[in-house]
Design an enzyme around this catalytic site. Sequence first.
Site, PDB file in Angstrom:
ATOM      1  N   HIS A   1       0.809  -1.098   0.061  1.00  0.00           N
ATOM      2  CA  HIS A   1       0.031   0.114   0.076  1.00  0.00           C
ATOM      3  C   HIS A   1       1.051   1.157  -0.008  1.00  0.00           C
ATOM      4  CE1 HIS A   1      -3.937   1.970   1.970  1.00  0.00           C
ATOM      5  NE2 HIS A   1      -3.261   2.882   1.084  1.00  0.00           N
TER       6      HIS A   1
ATOM      7  N   HIS B   1       1.203   4.836  -2.482  1.00  0.00           N
ATOM      8  CA  HIS B   1       1.007   5.498  -3.587  1.00  0.00           C
ATOM      9  C   HIS B   1       2.326   6.378  -4.017  1.00  0.00           C
ATOM     10  CE1 HIS B   1      -3.313   5.206  -2.627  1.00  0.00           C
ATOM     11  NE2 HIS B   1      -2.804   5.203  -1.216  1.00  0.00           N
TER      12      HIS B   1
ATOM     13  N   HIS C   1      -9.295   0.898  -1.445  1.00  0.00           N
ATOM     14  CA  HIS C   1      -9.354   1.764  -0.312  1.00  0.00           C
ATOM     15  C   HIS C   1     -11.075   1.493   0.326  1.00  0.00           C
ATOM     16  CE1 HIS C   1      -5.519   2.962  -1.492  1.00  0.00           C
ATOM     17  NE2 HIS C   1      -5.439   4.007  -0.575  1.00  0.00           N
TER      18      HIS C   1
ATOM     19  N   GLU D   1     -11.255   3.392   5.676  1.00  0.00           N
ATOM     20  CA  GLU D   1     -10.280   4.118   6.275  1.00  0.00           C
ATOM     21  C   GLU D   1     -10.937   5.355   6.932  1.00  0.00           C
ATOM     22  OE1 GLU D   1      -8.237   6.599   3.288  1.00  0.00           O
ATOM     23  OE2 GLU D   1      -6.797   7.337   4.578  1.00  0.00           O
TER      24      GLU D   1
ATOM     25  N   ASP E   1       1.710   4.078   2.760  1.00  0.00           N
ATOM     26  CA  ASP E   1       0.737   4.734   2.153  1.00  0.00           C
ATOM     27  C   ASP E   1       1.489   6.039   1.345  1.00  0.00           C
ATOM     28  OD1 ASP E   1      -1.923   5.326   1.576  1.00  0.00           O
ATOM     29  OD2 ASP E   1      -2.472   6.076   3.265  1.00  0.00           O
ATOM     30  N   ASP E   2       1.581   7.035   2.081  1.00  0.00           N
ATOM     31  CA  ASP E   2       2.164   8.374   1.277  1.00  0.00           C
ATOM     32  C   ASP E   2       3.463   8.908   2.085  1.00  0.00           C
ATOM     33  OD1 ASP E   2       0.190   8.822  -0.920  1.00  0.00           O
ATOM     34  OD2 ASP E   2      -1.026   8.545   1.007  1.00  0.00           O
TER      35      ASP E   2
END
Length: 351
Positions: A23, A25, A203, A206, A284-285
């Site tokens: 996961h 991005h 997703h 969340e 994630d980011d």
Amino acid sequence: MTRSPDADRLAEVARCVPKAELHLHIEGSLEPELAFELAGRNGVELGFADVEALRAAYSFTDLQSFLDIYYQGASVLQTEKDFYDLMAAYLRRAHGDGVVRAELFFDPQTHTERGIGYDTFMPGFLAAMADAEAATGISTDLILCFLRHLSGDDALATFEEATEYHDKIIGVGLDSGEVGNPPERFVEAFNKAAEVGLHRVAHAGEEGPPAYIWGALDELGVERIDHGVRCEEDDALIDRLVAEQMPLTVCPLSNLALRVVDDLADHNIGRLADRGVLVTVNADDPAYFGGYIAENYHQTIEALGLAPATAIQWARNSIEATFATDDQKRTWFDSIDSYVENLDATWGFTA
Ligand code: HPA
Ligand code: ZN
């Protein structure tokens, strides 16, 4: 500050155990330093005086407050080389964090909406992936994500525009603002992806309710749930996730940064694992949320007071949850086993 041997050991295990990133991005790995370099190269005005000012803006109240800055940051990505540099920088970090397999999200609509097409970003991504694999052995694949704040028709058109690259991706996903954008709108695009043999993830849960997780499972046919932490509100859903051993790609530092949880010590990943849910830990980011995958392992284990060996279990879960072949998975499980044997020998560490 003097660190205890236990703290050092946890840091080492979190970083070095062979693991998969499921996961991530790629646009969310754009560090402020690279953003400024690309802005300069491309003559783009970022709207921040310097790297420190940009980093200082990374204070979020929810998912949307992050997405506004994330889409703004992506505007510096313009040429094939920019996309190469972005991917190369991430894969260098990932290798340093013990990642042996990365299944990476990209958001084509963030770029096509700005007039930057697949023929620019795909060759950049793919060349950097091939070079990283040749240099370090890291195994990588791409997952094309649809932006859920846009329409189902947009998603379908985005998928069809990518036809020439369908054999260069392993799956499709669904991201961006969740609440008010349920999965059902994307059934057609996901069905098209399934028809050409692609994997499906989304997703869900969340910020959105458990109903969106049910929708992702039943309407989109997903094989993993990204985030999924709100499943805890629905016992029947937990039973289903456990029965199917449906992986959740949990991102604790993201959940903290976007106020899904107020305190890392309150994160439910330990409770979910205790109930038998197959949890994985991911970044994630990371450029925006203050940590790559090893930091997510380390800080979460520390905050929840879990045993260092939890990192080994999360690593095993991550390999299990990949879309790689059984042969590849066996190789990575073997490398985890060797790593653990070596730890046993040096530290009397038993996983
Ligand atoms: N959630 C939804 N969309 C996203 C995220 C996220 O955490 N990161 C990038 N796009
Ligand atoms: Zn995400």
